[in-house]
Design a protein around this motif. Structure first.
Motif, PDB file in Angstrom:
ATOM      1  N   ARG A 104     -12.001   3.092   3.031  1.00  0.00           N
ATOM      2  CA  ARG A 104     -10.900   3.091   4.007  1.00  0.00           C
ATOM      3  C   ARG A 104     -10.902   4.372   4.842  1.00  0.00           C
ATOM      4  NH1 ARG A 104      -6.856  -0.445   2.140  1.00  0.00           N
ATOM      5  NH2 ARG A 104      -5.894  -0.182   4.197  1.00  0.00           N
TER       6      ARG A 104
ATOM      7  N   GLU B 259       0.836  -1.200   0.000  1.00  0.00           N
ATOM      8  CA  GLU B 259       0.000   0.000   0.000  1.00  0.00           C
ATOM      9  C   GLU B 259       0.874   1.255   0.000  1.00  0.00           C
ATOM     10  OE1 GLU B 259      -4.235  -1.353   1.839  1.00  0.00           O
ATOM     11  OE2 GLU B 259      -2.776  -0.559   3.283  1.00  0.00           O
TER      12      GLU B 259
ATOM     13  N   GLY C   8      -4.243   3.793  -7.424  1.00  0.00           N
ATOM     14  CA  GLY C   8      -5.566   3.950  -8.003  1.00  0.00           C
ATOM     15  C   GLY C   8      -5.476   4.739  -9.286  1.00  0.00           C
TER      16      GLY C   8
ATOM     17  N   GLN D 113     -12.849   7.085  -6.959  1.00  0.00           N
ATOM     18  CA  GLN D 113     -11.549   7.291  -6.333  1.00  0.00           C
ATOM     19  C   GLN D 113     -11.166   8.766  -6.320  1.00  0.00           C
ATOM     20  OE1 GLN D 113      -8.615   4.745  -8.128  1.00  0.00           O
ATOM     21  NE2 GLN D 113      -9.518   2.886  -7.262  1.00  0.00           N
TER      22      GLN D 113
ATOM     23  N   LEU E 247      -8.710   5.709  -1.567  1.00  0.00           N
ATOM     24  CA  LEU E 247      -9.315   4.382  -1.485  1.00  0.00           C
ATOM     25  C   LEU E 247     -10.697   4.433  -0.829  1.00  0.00           C
ATOM     26  CD1 LEU E 247      -6.198   2.296  -0.382  1.00  0.00           C
ATOM     27  CD2 LEU E 247      -6.989   2.842  -2.706  1.00  0.00           C
TER      28      LEU E 247
END
Length: 261
Positions: free
Chosen positions: A79, A70, A109, A116, A76
């Protein structure tokens, strides 16, 4: 005259992390940065800064599970609770260590994904709000897709657009000349256009990410440009020395501070 900050994640790696503060000070640096402080106590880092006469220029907010790949949480969806907790951690460290700015990593992403992008905008706005309450600047750094494939924020124009869209006065650009060269080129013109929104600068040689006096960027020209545009912030030395750190510091000697007695 540029004020250089040694990046202790990449430089002086011949020594354990907590010994790198003294090594940076002995080499003539007066500021330091690093990626993450969270493996060490904030109190220990604050003490190392004080005893060595150093200032902290920057560090990153927690990026999620770095070992699992990550590279940030901000883009995200789903999250958000972890993202909020990461700001708690970063701000707790910032208060003890003393630092004027934090870098927020976007995550892996695509800005072409509407969900996103919307998540990232909300995250940046939320981080800006919380950092502003603490008197801190938030910086956003585009990272090139060669070094970090799939990174959400991989374009300097996108970063400038995000900063404008969020519209918070404490959000600025982290202008890494290494990443800009690998993404776009045309460094001097691009920095000239973005200097007004730049809060932090970083350097490294291209393409090897070694010392700035090796590779395709003429950093003497870059440093003169920083002076001409009256850039007052630190210049983070985020490079991997080709050999031992001190052996590669010839480029830095004209700017080094006197060694403290």
């Amino acid at each position: 005259m540029p004020l250089f900050a040694a990046n202790l994640t990449m430089m002086f790696t011949e020594k354990p992390f907590m010994e790198r503060f003294a090594a940076a000070a002995a080499a003539g640096f007066r500021e330091v940065e690093y990626l993450f402080p969270y493996d060490h106590s904030a109190e220990a880092i604050a003490a190392a800064l004080e005893v060595n006469g150093l200032r902290q220029a920057l560090f990153n907010c927690p990026p999620g599970d770095w070992e699992a790949g990550e590279r940030g949480l901000a883009c995200l969806p789903g999250r958000e609770a972890e993202f909020e907790a990461s700001l708690d951690t970063a701000l707790a460290y910032a208060e003890i260590i003393g630092v004027p700015r934090l870098h927020l990593m976007a995550g892996l992403g695509s800005a072409a994904d509407p969900e996103q992008r919307a998540t990232y905008l909300r995250s940046v706005a939320r981080a800006a709000e919380r950092l502003d309450a603490a008197g801190l600047q938030l910086v956003l750094e585009p990272i090139n897709p060669i070094d970090m494939p799939g990174y959400f924020l991989n374009d300097f124009d996108l970063a400038a657009a995000i900063i404008a869209e969020v519209g918070a006065p404490n959000v600025a650009l982290q202008f890494d000349f290494y990443h800009c060269q690998r993404i776009h080129g045309d460094l001097c013109r691009r920095f000239g256009e973005m200097a007004a929104i730049t809060g932090h600068v970083q350097i490294a040689g291209v393409p090897g990410r070694h010392e700035p006096d090796v590779g395709e960027i003429r950093y003497d020209t870059v440093f003169a440009l920083l002076d001409r545009l009256d850039y007052r912030g630190a210049v983070g030395c985020e490079y991997r020395p080709a050999g031992e750190t001190e052996a590669g510091l010839g480029w830095f000697h004209p700017w080094r501070a006197p060694v403290r007695a």
